[in-house]
Motif scaffolding. Sequence first.
Motif, PDB file in Angstrom:
ATOM      1  N   LEU A 265       0.890  -0.874   0.147  1.00 41.58           N
ATOM      2  CA  LEU A 265       0.000   0.076   0.056  1.00 41.58           C
ATOM      3  C   LEU A 265       0.821   1.237   0.020  1.00 41.58           C
ATOM      4  CD1 LEU A 265      -2.938  -0.961   2.458  1.00 41.58           C
ATOM      5  CD2 LEU A 265      -3.183  -0.714   0.116  1.00 41.58           C
TER       6      LEU A 265
ATOM      7  N   ASP B 299      -8.933  -0.129  -2.141  1.00 42.71           N
ATOM      8  CA  ASP B 299      -7.646   0.630  -1.666  1.00 42.71           C
ATOM      9  C   ASP B 299      -7.011   1.417  -2.615  1.00 42.71           C
ATOM     10  OD1 ASP B 299      -7.794  -0.819   0.857  1.00 42.71           O
ATOM     11  OD2 ASP B 299      -6.481  -2.531   0.236  1.00 42.71           O
TER      12      ASP B 299
ATOM     13  N   GLU C 236     -13.282   4.734   2.177  1.00 35.42           N
ATOM     14  CA  GLU C 236     -13.786   3.532   1.438  1.00 35.42           C
ATOM     15  C   GLU C 236     -15.371   3.312   1.506  1.00 35.42           C
ATOM     16  OE1 GLU C 236     -11.453   0.023   1.565  1.00 35.42           O
ATOM     17  OE2 GLU C 236      -9.575   1.085   0.918  1.00 35.42           O
TER      18      GLU C 236
ATOM     19  N   SER D  68      -9.096   4.650  -2.655  1.00 34.81           N
ATOM     20  CA  SER D  68      -8.780   5.347  -1.347  1.00 34.81           C
ATOM     21  C   SER D  68      -7.274   6.128  -1.433  1.00 34.81           C
ATOM     22  CB  SER D  68      -8.626   4.217  -0.082  1.00 34.81           C
ATOM     23  OG  SER D  68      -8.523   5.003   1.028  1.00 34.81           O
TER      24      SER D  68
ATOM     25  N   LYS E 149      -5.778  -0.171   9.422  1.00 30.89           N
ATOM     26  CA  LYS E 149      -5.041  -0.572   8.180  1.00 30.89           C
ATOM     27  C   LYS E 149      -3.626   0.151   7.938  1.00 30.89           C
ATOM     28  CE  LYS E 149      -7.500  -1.719   4.482  1.00 30.89           C
ATOM     29  NZ  LYS E 149      -8.393  -1.656   3.482  1.00 30.89           N
ATOM     30  N   TYR E 150      -3.912   1.650   8.095  1.00 33.82           N
ATOM     31  CA  TYR E 150      -2.870   2.479   7.514  1.00 33.82           C
ATOM     32  C   TYR E 150      -2.074   2.955   8.680  1.00 33.82           C
ATOM     33  CZ  TYR E 150      -4.768   2.639   3.017  1.00 33.82           C
ATOM     34  OH  TYR E 150      -5.219   2.397   1.622  1.00 33.82           O
TER      35      TYR E 150
END
Length: 252
Positions: free
Chosen positions: A138, A175, A195, A178, A215-216
């Motif tokens: 990512l 993703d 999202e 996003s 997630k980030y």
Amino acid sequence: MGSFTKWLGAGLGFTLGGPIGAAIGFAVGSFVDGVSLEDIKGERKSLEERVGQNNGNANTNSGDFEMSLLVLASIVIKSDGKVDQRELDYVRNQFVSMYGKERANSAFKLFKGIIKKEVSARQVCIQIRTHMPHSSRLQLIHFLFGIAKADGFVIPSEIEEIKKIAGYLYINQNDFESIKAMFYDESDAAYKILEIAKEATDDEVKKAYRVMAKKYHPDKLQDLGPEHINGAQEKFQSIQSAYEKIKNERAM
């Protein structure tokens, strides 16, 4: 060139082989006098013998992320048919901020060689996704959008190239959209970053924020070393800013 060989030998793992290794070997052989890929591999082997370890070049080291960035950046920069100086400057400045001037200079010297070699995005991405965790992949996509926008705007051919790379890296459409929205000031960008659709309820907004923040979170890139945390914090800040914007609009 001893320090250059030591830098690559100590920092690289899986990228010493496969199509990325071939690109590095081309760049080193063509643009760095007196140094070959075999010299770098020898330095790596010597290091492993000294510290008593052999990771089989299977793990993602800080240098592997660095080389993956360079090769993918070269593909995106060439996707519009020309090499723009502003995009090259962006890569260089990002590397200086991440790695310091000396290491960035070595990396950029290598980059000028890599960008002259035609490489298969698909083969490179297969190599990367085999060894690199999802959170790091990512981060690669985030960096590539930064390069594409360095000349002031992102054109369709660049978006398509990054989208193709994302697909090869097993980054799903949500993703991808996003991260893309983090670089566009569109009316629904905040929702795309989280999202979710504009019609989402307040509870769905809160839930989406918690999922995306997890997630980030920058801690997911700790294994790549502190030099890569800044980029992760940028993504995390985009998530927080999107959430705050939606909260303010809805008076949540």
